[in-house]
Design a protein around this motif. Structure first.
Motif, PDB file in Angstrom:
ATOM      1  N   GLN A 100       0.835  -1.206   0.000  1.00 36.06           N
ATOM      2  CA  GLN A 100       0.000   0.000   0.000  1.00 36.06           C
ATOM      3  C   GLN A 100       0.869   1.255   0.000  1.00 36.06           C
ATOM      4  OE1 GLN A 100      -2.461  -0.702   3.456  1.00 36.06           O
ATOM      5  NE2 GLN A 100      -4.060  -1.726   2.270  1.00 36.06           N
ATOM      6  N   ASP A 105      -0.943  -2.152  -6.709  1.00 39.58           N
ATOM      7  CA  ASP A 105      -2.272  -2.757  -6.656  1.00 39.58           C
ATOM      8  C   ASP A 105      -2.144  -4.252  -6.360  1.00 39.58           C
ATOM      9  OD1 ASP A 105      -4.985  -2.759  -6.641  1.00 39.58           O
ATOM     10  OD2 ASP A 105      -5.254  -2.440  -8.796  1.00 39.58           O
ATOM     11  N   TYR A 107      -4.492  -7.879  -4.361  1.00 35.55           N
ATOM     12  CA  TYR A 107      -5.579  -8.374  -3.505  1.00 35.55           C
ATOM     13  C   TYR A 107      -5.178  -9.716  -2.911  1.00 35.55           C
ATOM     14  CZ  TYR A 107      -7.427 -11.279  -7.474  1.00 35.55           C
ATOM     15  OH  TYR A 107      -7.603 -12.181  -8.493  1.00 35.55           O
ATOM     16  N   CYS A 244     -12.315  -6.108  -4.343  1.00 31.59           N
ATOM     17  CA  CYS A 244     -12.652  -4.838  -3.702  1.00 31.59           C
ATOM     18  C   CYS A 244     -12.209  -4.833  -2.244  1.00 31.59           C
ATOM     19  CB  CYS A 244     -14.153  -4.575  -3.796  1.00 31.59           C
ATOM     20  SG  CYS A 244     -15.158  -5.863  -3.040  1.00 31.59           S
ATOM     21  N   ALA A 245     -12.165  -3.641  -1.655  1.00 29.02           N
ATOM     22  CA  ALA A 245     -11.699  -3.475  -0.275  1.00 29.02           C
ATOM     23  C   ALA A 245     -12.711  -4.069   0.696  1.00 29.02           C
ATOM     24  CB  ALA A 245     -11.471  -2.003   0.024  1.00 29.02           C
ATOM     25  N   GLU A 246     -12.199  -4.865   1.621  1.00 32.12           N
ATOM     26  CA  GLU A 246     -13.010  -5.479   2.671  1.00 32.12           C
ATOM     27  C   GLU A 246     -12.279  -5.309   4.001  1.00 32.12           C
ATOM     28  OE1 GLU A 246     -15.877  -7.100   2.079  1.00 32.12           O
ATOM     29  OE2 GLU A 246     -15.824  -7.516  -0.084  1.00 32.12           O
ATOM     30  N   ASN A 247     -13.021  -5.563   5.088  1.00 31.07           N
ATOM     31  CA  ASN A 247     -12.388  -5.528   6.405  1.00 31.07           C
ATOM     32  C   ASN A 247     -11.736  -6.865   6.677  1.00 31.07           C
ATOM     33  OD1 ASN A 247     -12.307  -5.955   9.480  1.00 31.07           O
ATOM     34  ND2 ASN A 247     -12.745  -3.779   9.297  1.00 31.07           N
ATOM     35  N   GLN A 252      -8.556  -2.457   6.357  1.00 30.22           N
ATOM     36  CA  GLN A 252      -9.132  -2.429   5.017  1.00 30.22           C
ATOM     37  C   GLN A 252      -8.137  -3.004   4.016  1.00 30.22           C
ATOM     38  OE1 GLN A 252     -12.356  -1.286   3.616  1.00 30.22           O
ATOM     39  NE2 GLN A 252     -12.716  -1.935   5.724  1.00 30.22           N
ATOM     40  N   VAL A 253      -8.527  -4.115   3.413  1.00 33.03           N
ATOM     41  CA  VAL A 253      -7.647  -4.833   2.492  1.00 33.03           C
ATOM     42  C   VAL A 253      -8.473  -5.264   1.288  1.00 33.03           C
ATOM     43  CG1 VAL A 253      -6.202  -6.883   2.196  1.00 33.03           C
ATOM     44  CG2 VAL A 253      -6.197  -5.669   4.374  1.00 33.03           C
ATOM     45  N   LYS A 254      -7.868  -5.209   0.113  1.00 32.12           N
ATOM     46  CA  LYS A 254      -8.573  -5.669  -1.080  1.00 32.12           C
ATOM     47  C   LYS A 254      -8.529  -7.195  -1.124  1.00 32.12           C
ATOM     48  CE  LYS A 254      -8.446  -3.272  -4.927  1.00 32.12           C
ATOM     49  NZ  LYS A 254      -8.017  -2.711  -6.251  1.00 32.12           N
TER      50      LYS A 254
END
Length: 371
Positions: A100, A105, A107, A244-247, A252-254
């Motif tokens: 980050q 980019d 995930y 997509c970003a999730e908890n 917050q991580v993709k």
């Protein structure tokens, strides 16, 4: 109809994390029936589902119904597995923060993404390594940064705790022909979670890779695979679709999308079982959990497009059919019919039939007779 043995039934139930009341009743009955625990432990260890079995026995108050030596085996294996998982998640946080910071980019995918997004406790799902998707153009930057963080390509030897670095260059050809960079490893020392005498060498050589040091610590290797595709030749737009970003554990991580999580897990389970003899009942339980937890987020139209585009209908059909039949895993009406192989056409290239006998390593010859 094939009748499962009590041991196979116990394994198939306990590889899942979310059980209903009828499942609990069946599991309780199976435990009290006195199954062959040596067989169950052997298989569950191979499948990496021992922590889940231990969890369900504790949850249902069934530990006293299990022989003491079996309790100890489950408790010790689970304790070491969860200690390793804690270190893996700590390292994952460090690596993600570095990516980050550099604006790379990425995930999180496979085991870590599934453990954190569908399991009530991520430590219930044993992990061999961490898997992170990156763009091919960032491969060289990622390699430089991961080396800065103390990771290297090489080999960890659980017999002596030594790590032998072997540098693996990245080339345009390797990025085109492989779906991941060579694995990188970093060793960490932690306080031994159990007495060294209770940690057999066989555990340390296989699923619980580690080394017991004379000072009472445990050397644990953390393996990371950086992927540049889900499969060689797959379009990048499809690889990254829906991420997509999730908890993830408070950060917050993709993550890989639930839709991709489902079709990729099912296809991987099927192909690894038949092509490599890698029997991952753990992943069968993952699929049920994904379907239950992410039921409202799975885009079945997208899944069907991806499955047909990459010709993996048989894998999805056989895996999801058995998940629905055995577990009642939620799926929209008609989805399986759209995946079902046609009996009036030539068999698909990778149609090897039902997954369940293969997963259970059970040789079966169906009884046929002429009309």
């Amino acid at each position: 109809m094939v009748q499962l043995s009590p041991e196979e039934s116990l394994l198939l139930l306990s590889c899942r994390v979310l059980l209903g009341k009828s499942d609990d009743a069946t599991l309780t009955s199976l435990v009290h029936s006195g199954p062959d625990w040596s067989f169950v432990l052997w298989r569950a260890e191979t499948y990496q589902t021992l922590p889940l079995l231990h969890y369900h026995l504790q949850r249902l108050g069934l530990e006293d119904a299990v022989p003491e030596e079996v309790q100890a085996y489950l408790r010790n294996w689970t304790t070491v597995s969860q200690a390793r998982s804690r270190e893996q998640f700590r390292e994952l946080g460090r690596v993600i923060a570095a990516l980050q910071r550099l604006g790379i980019d990425h995930y999180v995918m496979k085991g870590a993404a599934i453990a954190a997004s569908v399991y009530p406790d991520p430590l219930l799902r044993a992990m061999q390594d961490l898997d992170i998707m990156i763009l091919p153009r960032d491969a060289w930057r990622v390699q430089r940064e991961i080396y800065r963080l103390g990771y290297k390509h090489g080999v960890f030897d659980p017999k002596n705790g030594r790590f032998t670095p072997i540098f693996k260059p990245i080339t345009p050809q390797s990025l085109r022909s492989k779906h991941a960079l060579h694995s990188v490893t970093r060793t960490v020392r932690i306080a031994a979670p159990i007495a060294p005498t209770l940690l057999p060498e066989a555990w340390r050589r296989r699923q619980l890779k580690s080394f017991s040091n004379s000072d009472g610590t445990l050397t644990v290797p953390v393996f990371i695979d950086f992927h540049v595709s889900l499969s060689p030749g797959m379009a990048l737009a499809d690889v990254w679709r829906g991420a997509c970003a999730e908890n993830l554990l408070g950060q917050q991580v993709k993550l890989q999308s639930p839709t991709a999580m489902l079709w990729f897990s099912a296809a991987r389970l099927y192909h690894e079982a038949f092509q490599h003899g890698t029997l991952k009942l753990q992943m069968f339980g993952d699929i049920d959990a994904i379907l239950r937890v992410h039921h409202d987020r799975i885009d079945w139209a997208e899944l069907l497009v991806m499955v047909k585009k990459y010709k993996i209908e048989p894998a999805l059909f056989y895996v999801l059919s058995q998940a629905q039949r055995l577990y009642g895993s939620p799926m929209p009406a008609g989805a399986l019919e759209l995946l079902e192989p046609s009996q009036s056409k030539a068999p698909a290239e990778h149609d090897w039939g039902d997954i369940l006998p293969k997963l259970l390593s059970r040789p079966l010859v169906n009884d046929f007779e002429f009309a």
